[in-house]
Design an enzyme around this catalytic site. Structure first.
Site, short mmCIF file in Angstrom:
data_model
loop_
_atom_site.label_atom_id
_atom_site.label_comp_id
_atom_site.label_asym_id
_atom_site.label_seq_id
_atom_site.Cartn_x
_atom_site.Cartn_y
_atom_site.Cartn_z
N TYR A 110 32.85 16.77 27.84
CA TYR A 110 32.64 16.00 26.61
C TYR A 110 33.78 15.00 26.48
CZ TYR A 110 32.67 14.40 21.88
OH TYR A 110 32.70 13.58 20.78
N GLU A 135 -17.19 -7.21 3.97
CA GLU A 135 -16.57 -5.89 3.98
C GLU A 135 -17.65 -4.84 4.24
OE1 GLU A 135 -13.14 -5.14 3.88
OE2 GLU A 135 -13.40 -7.25 4.38
N GLY A 140 0.81 -1.23 0.00
CA GLY A 140 0.00 0.00 0.00
C GLY A 140 0.83 1.27 0.00
N ARG A 176 -2.54 8.68 3.21
CA ARG A 176 -2.86 9.57 4.34
C ARG A 176 -1.68 9.85 5.26
NH1 ARG A 176 -7.80 6.75 6.85
NH2 ARG A 176 -7.15 5.05 5.48
N GLY A 203 1.69 -5.11 7.03
CA GLY A 203 2.89 -4.36 7.42
C GLY A 203 2.61 -3.09 8.20
N ASN A 220 -12.75 -7.84 11.59
CA ASN A 220 -11.59 -8.54 11.05
C ASN A 220 -10.34 -7.69 11.22
OD1 ASN A 220 -9.87 -10.14 9.50
ND2 ASN A 220 -10.54 -9.20 7.56
N ARG A 250 49.34 26.01 31.11
CA ARG A 250 48.54 27.24 31.16
C ARG A 250 49.50 28.37 31.49
NH1 ARG A 250 46.12 24.99 36.76
NH2 ARG A 250 47.65 25.98 38.13
#
Ligand code: UD1
Ligand code: MG
Length: 455
Positions: A352, A158, A13, A17, A106, A173, A426
């Site tokens: 991090y 149906e 299909g 939609r 599916g 169904n 530093r």
């Protein structure tokens, strides 16, 4: 009689939609395509063959199918003339198959393996055709299951072809069926398209089987399980239902969740017994949390492992390849990517750590950054066991800090620091007595001159 099973998955299909360039069955629920969910539901029946009927964007669907189930055969249905026609496309691929065929859609991702087991039991208990039905709150456009006096299934009508009486039936169904292969394809040969839609209906095989004197049965499931996705709104509903089910399962397996409704899991999230998950945590795909670990509020995890006794968050981010060892602490606003933390290591605040190895018991100060990327290539950082990285240090990879070494706060470390050494990089501090007071005087005079006023 073969006791093998096969899956026939309908995925042709278009899903108009959904309003999407992505084929409907490739939209994801809990980080897995709906196609993947359907294959997983079917997995429980240990299918010896899998056929996927594709149509719309056939190649794209087939590519995903191959990745999910390398043994699956994809067959293309073009044009799409109905569900019966779709299943018929699978006949050549199931040539010679004598066992039971499950027809699944599916776009129906919530069917439980247990439900398919119940269908198989009914099939092997003597019913020739087994249909999965549910009592619909709003039967609307679903096919209606019409029972005979003995409670067997007589036929499926149906909605478009149903009489007013038939429309009043609420037993519907789901679309899922279990039928022996030779019977299924034999019956499909006789299905016509003489109906309101001009389609070949799979559902017509029930009436045909009955007219041959065969037994048809309904196995019922909860309506939530048969939820089919036709729009993004349905997709969100499926996601919500899936999440609710997964959270419940996790809690039943011994995971503590103070606010389960705010926790989002993935299709493959594994959380051990006695682990605790705080509010508002999100688990992307590929996460394993061992028993006894704690994930505090607002943490985001994907593609990582967290060992027992570790405490993550609040507000931590574990990205793919993060391997967090036993009793490790990853605190607030710490991001970890492709890095392994040995037992008892700590990065408690604002850091991090990427492409790195952190030895057992090492302590990473607030604001530490592994500079792992030079704009082109990624490089690794190694931090030895028991090392101490002072706050606000930049470790410019590739670089290593040896076992038990220290890095002074505020350092930019671009050369290796050997084991036991102190690396400090530093500018040296200089204090100038009274300089601040004199400077302030001078500045105030400048201000007075500019404004023409007094000080
Ligand atoms: C179908 C059932 C209906 C059931 C409902 C449940 C039939 C005739 N009707 O109706 O009884 O209540 O599902 O949701 O079977 N597909 C193909 N090729 C086609 C047509 C459909 O692959 O030619 C696939 C679709 O992609 C979809 C599934 O089959 O995955 C169902 O098709 P759909 O058109 O949605 O059937 P419904 O009219 O909903
Ligand atoms: Mg439908």
């Amino acid at each position: 009689m073969s006791h093998e099973t096969a899956l026939c998955l309908l995925a042709a299909g278009k899903g108009t939609r959904m309003r999407s360039d992505l084929p409907k069955v490739l939209h994801e629920v809990a980080g897995l395509s709906m196609l993947g969910h359907t294959l997983r539901s079917g997995d429980g029946c240990a299918p010896s063959r899998i056929v996927i009927v594709t149509g719309h964007q056939s190649e794209r669907v087939a590519e995903t199918a191959r990745a999910l189930a390398p043994d699956a055969v994809c067959v293309e249905q073009s044009p799409q003339l109905g569900t019966g026609h779709a299943v018929k496309m699978a006949a050549p691929a199931l040539g010679g198959f004598e066992g039971d065929v499950f027809v699944l859609y599916g776009d129906t991702p919530l069917i439980r393996a247990e439900t398919l087991d119940a269908m198989l039991a009914a099939r092997r208990g003597g019913s020739d055709v087994v249909v999965l039905g549910f009592d619909a709150m709003e039967p609307g456009g679903y096919g209606r299951l019409i029972l005979d006096d003995a409670g067997g299934l007589d036929r499926i009508v149906e909605a478009k072809d149903a009489s007013a009486d038939e429309l009043a039936v609420t037993l519907c169904n789901s679309g899922v069926m279990c039928v022996p292969g030779p019977l299924l394809f034999g019956l499909l040969e006789r299905v016509t398209n003489d109906n309101a839609n001009g389609e070949y209906y799979l559902t017509d095989i029930v009436g045909l089987a009955r007219s041959d004197g065969l037994a048809c049965a309904v196995v019922r499931c909860d309506e939530a399980e048969t939820l089919g996705v036709n729009s993004r709104v349905d997709l969100a509903a499926a996601e919500a239902a899936w999440q609710a089910r997964a959270r419940r399962a996790a809690m039943e397996e011994g995971v503590t969740m103070a606010a389960p409704d705010t926790v989002f899991l993935s299709h493959d999230t594994a959380i051990g017994q006695d682990a605790t998950v705080g509010p508002h945590c999100v688990f992307g795909p590929g996460v394993t949390v061992e028993s006894g670990a704690t994930i505090r509020a607002f943490s985001h995890l994907e593609g990582c492992t967290v060992a027992t006794g570790a405490v993550i968050g609040p507000y931590a981010r574990l990205r793919p390849g993060a391997e967090i060892g036993e009793d490790v602490r990853i605190g607030n606003f710490v991001e970890v990517k492709a890095a392994r933390f040995g037992k008892g290591a700590k990065a408690n605040h604002l850091a991090y750590i990427g492409d790195a190895e952190v030895g057992a018991g090492a302590n990473i100060g607030a604001g530490t950054i592994t500079c792992n990327y030079d704009g082109v290539l990624k490089h690794r950082t190694e931090i030895g066991a028991g090392a101490f990285i002072g706050s606000n240090s930049a470790l410019v990879a590739p670089v290593s800090v040896g076992d038990g070494a220290m890095v002074g706060a505020g350092s930019t470390i671009s050369r290796n620091v050997e084991a036991g050494a102190l690396g400090i990089a530093r500018a040296r501090q200089e204090n100038r007595p009274n300089f601040a007071a004199r400077l302030r005087e001078k500045l105030l005079e400048i201000k007075a001159r500019r404004t023409g006023g007094t000080r």
